[in-house]
Scaffold this motif. Structure first.
Motif, short mmCIF file in Angstrom:
data_model
loop_
_atom_site.label_atom_id
_atom_site.label_comp_id
_atom_site.label_asym_id
_atom_site.label_seq_id
_atom_site.Cartn_x
_atom_site.Cartn_y
_atom_site.Cartn_z
N SER A 11 -33.92 10.99 -57.89
CA SER A 11 -35.12 10.75 -57.08
C SER A 11 -35.15 11.65 -55.86
CB SER A 11 -35.15 9.29 -56.62
OG SER A 11 -33.94 9.01 -55.93
N GLY A 12 -34.04 12.29 -55.55
CA GLY A 12 -33.96 13.14 -54.36
C GLY A 12 -34.61 14.49 -54.59
N GLY A 13 -34.85 15.20 -53.49
CA GLY A 13 -35.51 16.49 -53.59
C GLY A 13 -34.76 17.45 -54.51
N ILE A 14 -33.47 17.59 -54.28
CA ILE A 14 -32.70 18.55 -55.08
C ILE A 14 -32.42 18.00 -56.48
CG2 ILE A 14 -30.55 19.88 -55.22
CD1 ILE A 14 -30.47 19.83 -52.13
N ARG A 34 -31.43 5.42 -57.28
CA ARG A 34 -31.66 4.11 -56.67
C ARG A 34 -33.12 3.72 -56.81
NH1 ARG A 34 -30.01 3.20 -50.48
NH2 ARG A 34 -31.48 4.93 -50.26
N ALA A 35 -34.02 4.64 -56.48
CA ALA A 35 -35.45 4.33 -56.51
C ALA A 35 -35.93 3.96 -57.91
CB ALA A 35 -36.25 5.51 -55.99
N ASP A 40 -26.99 1.89 -56.86
CA ASP A 40 -26.57 1.98 -55.46
C ASP A 40 -25.12 2.42 -55.43
OD1 ASP A 40 -25.86 1.69 -52.82
OD2 ASP A 40 -27.09 -0.09 -52.52
N VAL A 41 -24.91 3.67 -55.03
CA VAL A 41 -23.56 4.23 -55.14
C VAL A 41 -22.59 3.64 -54.11
CG1 VAL A 41 -24.37 6.38 -56.19
CG2 VAL A 41 -24.04 6.28 -53.70
N THR A 121 -21.86 18.68 -52.12
CA THR A 121 -21.31 18.30 -50.82
C THR A 121 -22.10 19.11 -49.79
OG1 THR A 121 -19.41 19.82 -50.91
CG2 THR A 121 -19.09 17.60 -51.81
N TYR A 138 -21.05 12.88 -41.16
CA TYR A 138 -21.51 13.67 -42.31
C TYR A 138 -20.46 14.70 -42.70
CZ TYR A 138 -24.55 16.49 -45.31
OH TYR A 138 -25.08 17.17 -46.38
N LYS A 142 -18.19 14.58 -46.21
CA LYS A 142 -18.29 15.64 -47.21
C LYS A 142 -16.93 16.32 -47.41
CE LYS A 142 -22.71 15.47 -48.34
NZ LYS A 142 -23.16 15.14 -49.69
N VAL A 173 -32.10 23.20 -47.65
CA VAL A 173 -33.20 23.00 -48.59
C VAL A 173 -34.25 22.08 -47.96
CG1 VAL A 173 -33.75 22.32 -50.96
CG2 VAL A 173 -31.44 23.12 -50.41
N THR A 175 -36.15 19.34 -47.99
CA THR A 175 -36.35 18.03 -48.64
C THR A 175 -36.46 17.00 -47.52
OG1 THR A 175 -33.99 17.53 -48.67
CG2 THR A 175 -34.85 18.70 -50.59
N1 LIG Z 1 -31.14 19.40 -48.30
C1 LIG Z 1 -30.19 20.17 -47.80
O1 LIG Z 1 -30.45 21.14 -47.05
C2 LIG Z 1 -28.74 19.91 -48.14
C3 LIG Z 1 -27.76 20.77 -47.60
C4 LIG Z 1 -26.42 20.56 -47.93
C5 LIG Z 1 -26.09 19.52 -48.76
N2 LIG Z 1 -27.05 18.69 -49.26
C6 LIG Z 1 -26.64 17.59 -50.13
O2 LIG Z 1 -27.40 17.58 -51.30
C7 LIG Z 1 -27.58 16.23 -51.75
C8 LIG Z 1 -29.04 15.99 -52.06
O3 LIG Z 1 -29.80 16.23 -50.91
P1 LIG Z 1 -31.41 16.23 -50.91
O4 LIG Z 1 -31.81 17.28 -49.97
O5 LIG Z 1 -31.92 16.23 -52.31
O6 LIG Z 1 -31.68 14.81 -50.23
P2 LIG Z 1 -32.83 13.71 -50.49
O7 LIG Z 1 -34.07 14.34 -50.96
O8 LIG Z 1 -32.85 12.90 -49.24
O9 LIG Z 1 -32.20 12.84 -51.68
C9 LIG Z 1 -31.10 12.01 -51.43
C10 LIG Z 1 -30.74 11.26 -52.68
O10 LIG Z 1 -29.66 10.38 -52.37
C11 LIG Z 1 -29.97 9.11 -52.90
N3 LIG Z 1 -29.30 8.02 -52.21
C12 LIG Z 1 -29.24 7.77 -50.88
N4 LIG Z 1 -28.56 6.63 -50.66
C13 LIG Z 1 -28.18 6.15 -51.89
C14 LIG Z 1 -27.46 5.02 -52.33
N5 LIG Z 1 -26.95 4.13 -51.48
N6 LIG Z 1 -27.27 4.88 -53.66
C15 LIG Z 1 -27.78 5.76 -54.54
N7 LIG Z 1 -28.45 6.85 -54.19
C16 LIG Z 1 -28.66 7.04 -52.86
C17 LIG Z 1 -31.48 8.99 -52.77
O11 LIG Z 1 -31.92 7.97 -53.62
P3 LIG Z 1 -33.27 7.11 -53.42
O12 LIG Z 1 -34.27 8.06 -52.82
O13 LIG Z 1 -33.58 6.73 -54.84
O14 LIG Z 1 -32.95 5.98 -52.56
C18 LIG Z 1 -31.90 10.38 -53.22
O15 LIG Z 1 -31.89 10.46 -54.63
C19 LIG Z 1 -26.98 15.33 -50.68
O16 LIG Z 1 -25.67 14.94 -51.06
C20 LIG Z 1 -26.88 16.24 -49.47
O17 LIG Z 1 -25.80 15.89 -48.62
C21 LIG Z 1 -28.37 18.87 -48.96
#
Ligand SMILES: NC(=O)c1ccc[n+]([C@@H]2O[C@H](COP(=O)([O-])OP(=O)(O)OC[C@H]3O[C@@H](n4cnc5c(N)ncnc54)[C@H](OP(=O)(O)O)[C@@H]3O)[C@@H](O)[C@H]2O)c1
Length: 222
Positions: A11-14, A34-35, A40-41, A121, A138, A142, A173, A175
């Motif tokens: 469900s997340g952006g990436i 989760r959504a 729920d991890v 990570t 954070y 990680k 990214v 998101t």
């Molecule tokens: N975006 C960046 O620039 C960036 C940079 C470095 C690393 N990262 C890493 O890349 C990963 C994805 O990031 P993103 O940008 O795609 O973030 P995002 O759009 O906020 O998505 C986060 C995801 O984590 C899930 N999540 C949060 N709490 C949870 C829980 N308790 N149980 C299960 N799922 C849970 C959300 O699920 P629901 O929405 O369904 O609740 C969603 O699918 C993360 O680990 C982040 O640390 C991102």
């Protein structure tokens, strides 16, 4: 037969963009979040019931769940900003969640043939690369997840000879995750990040298992 992928955090952006990108490459993609599914991890029993019910094996598993801070909180700019609630929450999702998912890796991955298990990570989880401090929970969550990835790679290397386990940094990214912080940095779209990550995951070699790479397949120091 089509190769199977599992995206956790779809469900997340990436996560969503990687799922879509893999489908355009002909993969059969299972999505968990989760959504959409109530995954729920933070809770091992919850992870066990969702992952235990899956029909694998999967040639590719991506763990894409994660948080920057607990809801309503922000990542710490100073040591004095450390708060128990947010610190615990960040570790529950980013570290404990990864551990509970990795616990299923031996069953999720095929015993024979190439497979990839990647965990998103973050470069800021690199201890060696930390030159500006801050973001204590954070970064530490990680870094700990990276250690889990390394250990899983060692163990799976014994039983799943062609499995590759890696920690990946997706880049900065655009998101929901970065919505409050990205304006000071240049970002890429989730679609671009997904193309980069899929290229890395499909290009990883067996001897690269247990390592930490960025979106361009460049190694990152631990
Ligand atoms: N975006 C960046 O620039 C960036 C940079 C470095 C690393 N990262 C890493 O890349 C990963 C994805 O990031 P993103 O940008 O795609 O973030 P995002 O759009 O906020 O998505 C986060 C995801 O984590 C899930 N999540 C949060 N709490 C949870 C829980 N308790 N149980 C299960 N799922 C849970 C959300 O699920 P629901 O929405 O369904 O609740 C969603 O699918 C993360 O680990 C982040 O640390 C991102």
């Amino acid at each position: 037969m089509r190769e199977k992928a599992l995206i956790i955090g779809a469900s997340g952006g990436i996560g969503a963009a990687v799922a879509h990108e893999l489908e355009t490459h002909g993969w059969d993609v299972a999505r968990l979040s989760r959504a959409m599914d109530g995954l729920d991890v933070r809770e091992q029993a919850n992870v066990d019931s969702h992952l235990g019910a899956l029909e694998g094996p999967f040639q590719l598993v991506l763990m894409a769940s994660g948080i920057l801070a607990s809801e309503g909180a922000a990542p710490e700019k100073a040591l004095s900003h450390i708060r128990q609630k947010s610190f615990e929450e960040v570790f529950k999702v980013n570290t404990f969640g990864v551990a509970y998912v990795l616990g299923h890796a031996p069953k999720l991955l095929p015993k024979k043939g190439r497979s990839v298990l990647a965990v998103l990570t973050a470069r800021v989880g690199s201890i060696g690369d930390n030159r500006i401090g801050g973001w204590y929970a954070y970064r530490a969550s990680k870094a700990a997840a990276n250690q889990l990835v390394r250990g899983a790679a060692v163990e799976l290397g014994r039983s799943h000879k062609e499995a590759i386990v890696a920690a990946l940094h997706p880049g900065t990214v655009a998101t929901d995750f970065t919505a409050d912080y990205a304006e000071r940095h240049s970002t890429v779209s989730a679609e671009t990040a997904a193309k980069n990550l899929v290229k890395v995951m499909l290009g990883l070699k067996r001897e690269e298992s247990g390592q930490f790479f960025d979106y361009a397949h460049k190694p990152i120091e631990w």
